[in-house]
Design an enzyme around this catalytic site. Structure first.
Site, PDB file in Angstrom:
ATOM      1  N   SER A 168       0.836  -1.193   0.000  1.00  0.00           N
ATOM      2  CA  SER A 168       0.000   0.000   0.000  1.00  0.00           C
ATOM      3  C   SER A 168       0.873   1.246   0.000  1.00  0.00           C
ATOM      4  CB  SER A 168      -0.885  -0.001   1.254  1.00  0.00           C
ATOM      5  OG  SER A 168      -1.524   1.239   1.442  1.00  0.00           O
ATOM      6  N   TYR A 202      -1.937   0.246  10.213  1.00  0.00           N
ATOM      7  CA  TYR A 202      -1.958  -0.466   8.931  1.00  0.00           C
ATOM      8  C   TYR A 202      -0.689  -0.171   8.139  1.00  0.00           C
ATOM      9  CZ  TYR A 202      -3.578  -1.753   4.228  1.00  0.00           C
ATOM     10  OH  TYR A 202      -3.702  -2.305   2.970  1.00  0.00           O
ATOM     11  N   LYS A 222       2.361  -2.665   6.554  1.00  0.00           N
ATOM     12  CA  LYS A 222       2.703  -2.721   5.137  1.00  0.00           C
ATOM     13  C   LYS A 222       4.160  -2.313   4.902  1.00  0.00           C
ATOM     14  CE  LYS A 222      -1.098  -4.318   3.507  1.00  0.00           C
ATOM     15  NZ  LYS A 222      -1.148  -5.653   2.872  1.00  0.00           N
TER      16      LYS A 222
END
Length: 228
Positions: A136, A149, A153
C-alpha cells in the site's frame, strides 16, 4: 499429470484477491484459494479451476493445511499474499491505538505472509516461481490514522525486499495497487470509496506482471503494462 501452473491466493473471496483469481484462471492457472468466510470463498471459486479452503492465515493450523494442499497439487508456482486486515476502525491516531489490535494486525499482515513464504519456498525455488505481496502507499506515506496499517505494510515491504535478496531463484514483487472500491477501503473512509475504481483493472495488470515476470522489486499497479 498436472500441467497447469498453480497459484495460492489469500484473501480471495472478495476485492482484489477475487479479481486476481478470475484473471489468472482465464490465463489457464489452477488455483488454491483461501479466505475466512466459507460461503464467500466457495462462491468466488465458481467457474474457476480451483480448490478452496476457508480459514484465517494468521492460524498456523490453517497454514499447515494450505501447505498440505499445495503439496498434493505438486507444488506452487506463485504465492499471492493478498489477505490483509485494516486494524482498528474508525482509524485511530497512534497515541490511541489499541496495542492488542496492533499485535493481531502484524500477525495477519506480516507474520502470516512470511510463514506462507517459508512453506512455499522449496517448491518455488524448484519451479522458478514467484511471490507477490500486496502492499500500500500507506507503507511509504504518513497518512493520519493509517499508522497501524501502514506500519504493517512497511514491514511487509522490507520483508519482501530482503526475501528478494536472499532468494535469487524466486521472483519477489511487492505491489501498491492504489485505491480500489473494496470493503476495506469503505470501512476506512466510508462513502468516498464509491469513487474508487473496481479492482478488476488492477487484477489484469497483476496477471500481466506474473506472466511477464520482471525483476524482483516494488511496483505501482498504475505503472504496470496492460495486456493488449
Amino acid at each position: 499429470m498436472q500441467t497447469k501452473k498453480i497459484a495460492l491466493i489469500t484473501g480471495a473471496s472478495r476485492g482484489l484477491g477475487r479479481a486476481l483469481a478470475t484473471a489468472l484462471s482465464a490465463r489457464g492457472w489452477r488455483l488454491i484459494l483461501t479466505a475466512r468466510g466459507e460461503e464467500a470463498i466457495r462462491e468466488a471459486a465458481v467457474g474457476l479451476d480451483a480448490v478452496v479452503l476457508a480459514g484465517d492465515v494468521a492460524d498456523p493450523w490453517h497454514r499447515a493445511r494450505l501447505a498440505a494442499i499445495a503439496a498434493d497439487e505438486g507444488g506452487l508456482d506463485l504465492l499471492v499474499n493478498n489477505a490483509s486486515g485494516l486494524g482498528a476502525a474508525p482509524l485511530p491516531r497512534l497515541a490511541d491505538y489499541p496495542l492488542r489490535v496492533l499485535t493481531d494486525l502484524f500477525a495477519t499482515n506480516v507474520v502470516a505472509p512470511v510463514a506462507l513464504a517459508q512453506d512455499a519456498l522449496p517448491s518455488l525455488r524448484e519451479r522458478g516461481g514467484a511471490v507477490l505481496n500486496i502492499t500500500s502507499d500507506a507503507a511509504v506515506e504518513a497518512y493520519e490514522g493509517w499508522g497501524g496499517y501502514g506500519a504493517t505494510k512497511a514491514a511487509l515491504e522490507q520483508v519482501s525486499h530482503v526475501l528478494a535478496a536472499e532468494e535469487p531463484r524466486v521472483a519477489v514483487w511487492w505491489v501498491d495497487p492504489g485505491e480500489m472500491r473494496t470493503e476495506m477501503l469503505a470501512e476506512a473512509v466510508g462513502v468516498e470509496a464509491l469513487e474508487a475504481p473496481e479492482p478488476d483493472g488492477v487484477a489484469a495488470r497483476l496477471a500481466e506482471l506474473v506472466e511477464r515476470r520482471p525483476a524482483s522489486g516494488r511496483y505501482q499497479a498504475s505503472e504496470l503494462e496492460v495486456a493488449t
